[in-house]
Motif scaffolding. Sequence first.
Motif, mmCIF file in Angstrom:
data_model
loop_
_atom_site.group_PDB
_atom_site.id
_atom_site.type_symbol
_atom_site.label_atom_id
_atom_site.label_comp_id
_atom_site.label_asym_id
_atom_site.label_seq_id
_atom_site.Cartn_x
_atom_site.Cartn_y
_atom_site.Cartn_z
ATOM 1 N N GLN A 30 24.727 39.687 6.546
ATOM 2 C CA GLN A 30 23.399 40.122 6.985
ATOM 3 C C GLN A 30 23.320 41.624 7.266
ATOM 4 O OE1 GLN A 30 25.493 38.189 8.619
ATOM 5 N NE2 GLN A 30 25.277 38.269 10.858
ATOM 6 N N HIS A 31 24.497 42.287 7.355
ATOM 7 C CA HIS A 31 24.528 43.731 7.591
ATOM 8 C C HIS A 31 24.809 44.501 6.299
ATOM 9 C CE1 HIS A 31 24.403 42.759 11.811
ATOM 10 N NE2 HIS A 31 25.525 42.072 11.726
ATOM 11 N N LEU A 32 24.688 43.817 5.172
ATOM 12 C CA LEU A 32 24.961 44.389 3.849
ATOM 13 C C LEU A 32 26.415 44.815 3.692
ATOM 14 C CD1 LEU A 32 21.766 46.527 3.071
ATOM 15 C CD2 LEU A 32 22.263 44.150 2.482
ATOM 16 N N GLN A 33 27.305 44.201 4.458
ATOM 17 C CA GLN A 33 28.719 44.442 4.279
ATOM 18 C C GLN A 33 29.275 43.470 3.239
ATOM 19 O OE1 GLN A 33 30.284 44.117 8.268
ATOM 20 N NE2 GLN A 33 30.114 46.320 8.615
ATOM 21 N N VAL A 34 30.171 43.946 2.400
ATOM 22 C CA VAL A 34 30.741 43.129 1.331
ATOM 23 C C VAL A 34 31.689 42.082 1.920
ATOM 24 C CG1 VAL A 34 32.164 43.152 -0.759
ATOM 25 C CG2 VAL A 34 30.580 45.055 -0.287
ATOM 26 N N GLY A 48 38.216 43.816 -4.753
ATOM 27 C CA GLY A 48 37.369 43.235 -3.710
ATOM 28 C C GLY A 48 38.024 43.244 -2.352
ATOM 29 N N THR A 49 39.352 43.072 -2.326
ATOM 30 C CA THR A 49 40.050 43.079 -1.035
ATOM 31 C C THR A 49 39.992 44.437 -0.367
ATOM 32 O OG1 THR A 49 42.114 43.504 -2.244
ATOM 33 C CG2 THR A 49 41.645 41.218 -1.654
ATOM 34 N N ASN A 50 39.848 45.511 -1.170
ATOM 35 C CA ASN A 50 39.810 46.861 -0.601
ATOM 36 C C ASN A 50 38.449 47.218 -0.015
ATOM 37 O OD1 ASN A 50 42.449 47.267 -1.332
ATOM 38 N ND2 ASN A 50 41.951 48.254 -3.281
ATOM 39 N N VAL A 51 37.378 46.560 -0.495
ATOM 40 C CA VAL A 51 36.034 46.901 -0.013
ATOM 41 C C VAL A 51 35.466 45.840 0.921
ATOM 42 C CG1 VAL A 51 35.511 48.297 -2.036
ATOM 43 C CG2 VAL A 51 34.927 45.873 -2.034
ATOM 44 N N ALA A 52 36.195 44.755 1.119
ATOM 45 C CA ALA A 52 35.708 43.704 2.026
ATOM 46 C C ALA A 52 35.480 44.293 3.410
ATOM 47 C CB ALA A 52 36.708 42.552 2.081
ATOM 48 N N GLY A 53 34.302 44.031 3.962
ATOM 49 C CA GLY A 53 33.956 44.540 5.286
ATOM 50 C C GLY A 53 33.309 45.902 5.277
ATOM 51 N N LYS A 54 33.229 46.519 4.092
ATOM 52 C CA LYS A 54 32.588 47.839 3.997
ATOM 53 C C LYS A 54 31.151 47.683 3.521
ATOM 54 C CE LYS A 54 36.965 50.170 3.147
ATOM 55 N NZ LYS A 54 37.768 50.975 2.203
ATOM 56 N N ARG A 66 27.378 52.169 -0.001
ATOM 57 C CA ARG A 66 28.255 53.230 -0.498
ATOM 58 C C ARG A 66 28.322 53.216 -2.036
ATOM 59 N NH1 ARG A 66 34.408 51.894 0.994
ATOM 60 N NH2 ARG A 66 34.658 53.714 -0.355
ATOM 61 N N PHE A 67 27.960 52.075 -2.644
ATOM 62 C CA PHE A 67 28.008 51.968 -4.101
ATOM 63 C C PHE A 67 26.670 52.357 -4.740
ATOM 64 C CE2 PHE A 67 31.226 48.881 -2.683
ATOM 65 C CZ PHE A 67 32.331 49.368 -3.365
ATOM 66 N N LYS A 89 35.455 44.964 -11.833
ATOM 67 C CA LYS A 89 35.574 45.795 -13.040
ATOM 68 C C LYS A 89 34.437 46.802 -13.122
ATOM 69 C CE LYS A 89 36.222 45.390 -18.046
ATOM 70 N NZ LYS A 89 36.305 44.451 -19.187
ATOM 71 N N ILE A 90 33.221 46.357 -12.787
ATOM 72 C CA ILE A 90 32.047 47.239 -12.846
ATOM 73 C C ILE A 90 32.191 48.406 -11.867
ATOM 74 C CG2 ILE A 90 29.570 47.380 -12.309
ATOM 75 C CD1 ILE A 90 29.356 44.476 -13.363
ATOM 76 N N PHE A 91 32.629 48.099 -10.635
ATOM 77 C CA PHE A 91 32.699 49.128 -9.600
ATOM 78 C C PHE A 91 34.067 49.804 -9.522
ATOM 79 C CE2 PHE A 91 29.065 46.581 -8.245
ATOM 80 C CZ PHE A 91 28.144 47.579 -7.951
ATOM 81 N N GLY A 92 35.002 49.311 -10.326
ATOM 82 C CA GLY A 92 36.300 49.971 -10.382
ATOM 83 C C GLY A 92 37.088 49.896 -9.104
#
Length: 237
Positions: free
Chosen positions: A203-207, A222-228, A232-233, A216-219
């Motif tokens: 609900q806070h737009l966190q991944v 997923g484990t590195n951006v979880a919770g961010k 930012r993208f 692949k699209i965002f390069g």
Amino acid sequence: SMMPDKEDAKEDSALRRLDETAALRQIVEGTAKETGEGFFAALVEHLAKALATHGAWVTITDGHARRLRSVAFWLGDRLVPDYEYDIAGTPCEAVFKECRLVHVPDNVIQLYPDDPDLKPLGAVSYLGVPLLDVDGKILGHLAVLDLRPMPEDPRVLALFRIFAARAAAELQRMRAERQVREREEKLRRLFDSALDGIIELDQHLQVTRMNPAAEKIFGCAGTNVAGKNFTRFLLPE
């Protein structure tokens, strides 16, 4: 008048000693902290002790009610692991085929001579009841056997039905839990194999997670951006 023999006196005494309140307390205290197979192990032990029977067991069907597998089987003073048997020729068969409580107060070996397990156990009496799902489908059954006659007693039947209701409720819970796990696994496979990039946000737009196509699209993994935050993208506009 004829004097009752010693066996009749023992049976009558055992029934008089049945304490419904204590038996109900055993159900609650013995199973309250357990779920799954641990619950059923506690249930059959406390059922056998509450009704003073030699054995008690809960089974589940193979889907065709031809072969039964025990979830838990208490016999004498211990749990018997991995107990399976064919239903044909056993008193359990009537429980499933007629979907009703079956009570054999005496002579169970003579009435069911094709049951291979009754004679070695020295069984004399039997009581079994189907465990039903909310839609009426038989999930399994609960049964007890004893090495002495089991006269019909409303208190025994009432307590037995209470134990059966708890057993059925736990089987229903386990079935629902299994169905949820299966659905989640199916969705996970679809999520991971989709060619479109899929990103799950809270609900806070966190991944919360990305599928391989989105990684692949965002390069990024997923484990590195979880919770961010997902913004930012995105470009400012």
